[in-house]
Enzyme design. Structure first.
Site, PDB file in Angstrom:
ATOM      1  CB  SER A 111      -8.300   0.847   5.973  1.00 16.41           C
ATOM      2  OG  SER A 111      -9.032   2.046   5.988  1.00 16.41           O
TER       3      SER A 111
ATOM      4  CB  SER B 215      -8.107   3.574   3.063  1.00 14.00           C
ATOM      5  OG  SER B 215      -7.204   2.976   3.983  1.00 14.00           O
TER       6      SER B 215
ATOM      7  CE  LYS C  17      -3.861   1.979   2.716  1.00 11.80           C
ATOM      8  NZ  LYS C  17      -4.672   1.828   3.952  1.00 11.80           N
TER       9      LYS C  17
END
Lengths: 95, 485
Positions: B175, B151, B76
């Site tokens: 997330s 997210s 990420k």
């Protein structure tokens, strides 16, 4: 509690974010919705409850007062917006 | 090969049936080919990635292999990786090439992993749909009209479409779990403090926790073995003995008491999700688990408590973006104050600014006690609810999210609706408990549904055991979207 346009401008100043009048109006509408949600907390009886900031309630560690970091000035300044002679450049602060 | 588990990949590499370069090239090709549709990656750097793969092949040739040697893993874009653009999905960091590695990145490298690329995400991890990224929204691999969840949506979409064998995400209020649920993959957020936050760009520091996202619970366990552990550079990292998270995978789960919170099946849960989750719970019962009804009375309050605490911490953490030392600086400005104001107005997106303003307000003079302290007290009540529930059960299960992935754009203009979707994940985050999501079926429009498993502190191995046994008995986790096969 109702939020006013003045509140939005005041907190934008505190947060150092420029907002135009039109943006402030728009932000106000959205923040009112969020604050209506947050308002639910007021009805909870929390007398005698300690605030919680860490699940294990750990206290922050102290370390030995020794230098642990090496000198990374060049590496760090290579990604800065403006530097000169090892200094970060910003608009003049003192006349 | 794209469906192989990490164990299978490691074995094929060790036996020289495939080289890391070949394996990495396969996934790189897929990532490049499908990124136009999914927008799962912010940065792919094939040259850098292949250099790592070649180095891994040299180590394999010398018989020097670690658990992940030669296996590509996507990160990420919130994790600093030296030499990689690390944007956190924001214009504010559009030019930030990280000068150092996050602790988890160091650990992945020590374990031999190859960095496949940096995945797309909500800006500064603030969002539940991966639509607030400066780099455009992530699309769901099962249905391109839908969000991937957020997210960590880029990591979820990349794993779902088999563009990478595994990825890392972060979870502040759900997330990792929610995008895993909406993208039909597995993901685990460990107990707060188990994975170091060093080099993980801060959103809400008392909640942020990194974790793996992969195709199966077994892969999650292997990855958690690598990325967990004490780190002195993270002040909230927990100093405890290393664990082997794979140790209980093959244990029987017969007799395990599984708590089902009634609040997780109340109003607001979509019928299609409810039926897939109920079927998943019935499967656990078939495997010998005993179902126990439990109650988490403060569930509803977890949303407002979170949306005070997380923005408060964010407003403090994001004060560092001032256009002086790194990242974006406004092209035109007057004095220093004007430079800050314009830089932050232009560098942050709408959702990030909204949260900074909320956080600034609740921390400001006259409101601190009423909002921030009150939310911290409610946080303790929420954590106490879970402890009461765990007196009656070993694990808690329920839905990860109240709906399947929604259409892109459907909730973007109504932040409160978006926030309410986090209801089943944020209580777990506020309590600092470990939580995971595994695929348990499909809902409307054949969009995936996730089953959430929550354990008490440090019960990750037990949770992974249950998830693994579930995945031995079902095949939801082996299904992949046809468009990418």
């Amino acid at each position: 509690m109702s939020l006013s346009l003045l509140d939005v401008k005041r907190i934008a100043q505190l947060a150092s974010i420029e907002v135009t009048d039109a943006q402030a109006e728009q932000v106000l509408a959205q923040l009112q919705g969020v604050f209506a949600l947050i308002e639910e907390l007021q009805s909870v009886d929390t007398q005698g409850i300690e605030p919680m900031s860490h699940a294990q309630d750990v206290t922050l560690r102290l370390r030995e007062d020794q230098v642990t970091e090496t000198d990374n000035r060049e590496r760090f300044q290579a990604i800065a917006p403006r530097v000169d002679a090892g200094l970060y450049l910003v608009p003049k602060v003192i006349e | 090969m794209i469906n192989w588990s990490l164990r299978q990949l490691a074995s094929a590499l060790a036996h020289k049936q495939v080289s890391s370069v070949e394996l990495t090239q396969t996934f790189l090709d897929r990532a490049q080919r499908y990124n136009r549709e999914l927008n799962a990656f912010i940065t792919l750097d094939p040259e850098r990635t292949l250099a790592e793969a070649r180095a891994a092949d040299r180590r394999i040739a010398h018989g020097n292999t670690q658990p992940l040697t030669g296996i590509p893993v996507a990160l990420k874009d919130i994790f600093c990786a030296q030499g990689w653009l690390t944007s956190c999905g924001s214009k504010m960091l559009h030019n930030f090439v990280a000068p150092y590695d996050a602790n988890v990145v160091e650990k992945l490298k020590q374990a031999g992993a190859v960095t496949l690329g940096k995945t797309n995400m909500d800006e500064f991890a603030m969002g539940s749909s991966s639509e607030s990224s400066h780099y455009g929204p992530v699309h769901n691999a099962w249905d391109l009209r839908a969000v991937a969840g957020g997210s960590s949506g880029g990591s979820a979409a990349a794993v779902a479409a088999r563009l990478t064998p595994a990825a890392l995400g972060t979870d502040t209020g759900g997330s990792i779990r929610q995008p895993a649920s909406m993208s039909g993959i597995s993901g685990i957020k460990p107990t707060y403090g188990v994975v170091s936050r060093y080099g993980m760009i801060a959103f809400a520091s008392s909640l942020d926790q990194g974790g793996p996202m992969a195709k199966s619970a077994e892969d999650l366990a292997l990855l958690l073995n690598v990325i967990s552990g004490y780190d002195a550079r993270d002040s909230t990292s927990l100093d405890r003995a290393a664990e082997d998270y794979t140790r209980d995978l093959d244990q029987s789960i017969s007799g395990l008491r599984v708590g089902v919170p009634k609040e997780f099946f109340a109003d607001g849960l979509d019928a299609d999700v409810a039926s897939a989750v109920q079927a998943g719970i019935a499967e656990l019962e078939k495997l010998g688990c005993k179902l126990v009804e439990v109650t988490l009375p403060q569930t509803r309050l977890s949303v407002p408590a979170y949306y005070v605490l997380a923005p408060a911490e964010a407003s403090s953490n994001l004060a560092r973006y001032d256009g002086v030392r790194y990242g974006y600086r406004a092209p035109e400005y007057g004095d220093l104050r004007d430079m800050y104001m314009k830089t932050r107005a232009q560098g942050f997106g709408e959702e990030v600014k909204r949260r900074i303003l909320i956080g600034t307000y609740v921390l400001s003079h006259g409101y601190y006690d009423a909002y921030y302290l009150q939310a911290q007290k409610v946080r303790r009540l929420i954590a106490q609810d879970f402890q009461s529930a765990f007196e009656r059960c070993d694990l808690i299960v329920g839905p990860t999210a109240p709906s399947v992935a929604f259409d892109l754009g459907a909730k973007i203009s109504d932040p409160v609706q978006m926030y309410l979707g986090d209801i089943y994940t944020i209580g777990v985050s506020l309590s600092g408990l470990p939580g995971m999501s595994i695929p348990c079926g499909f809902g409307q429009q054949k969009r995936p549904v996730g089953l959430q498993i929550v354990g008490n502190y440090f019960q990750e191995a037990r949770m992974l055991n249950v998830a693994h046994q579930f995945q031995q008995a079902t095949d939801w986790h082996t299904q992949m979207p046809a468009a990418f096969s």
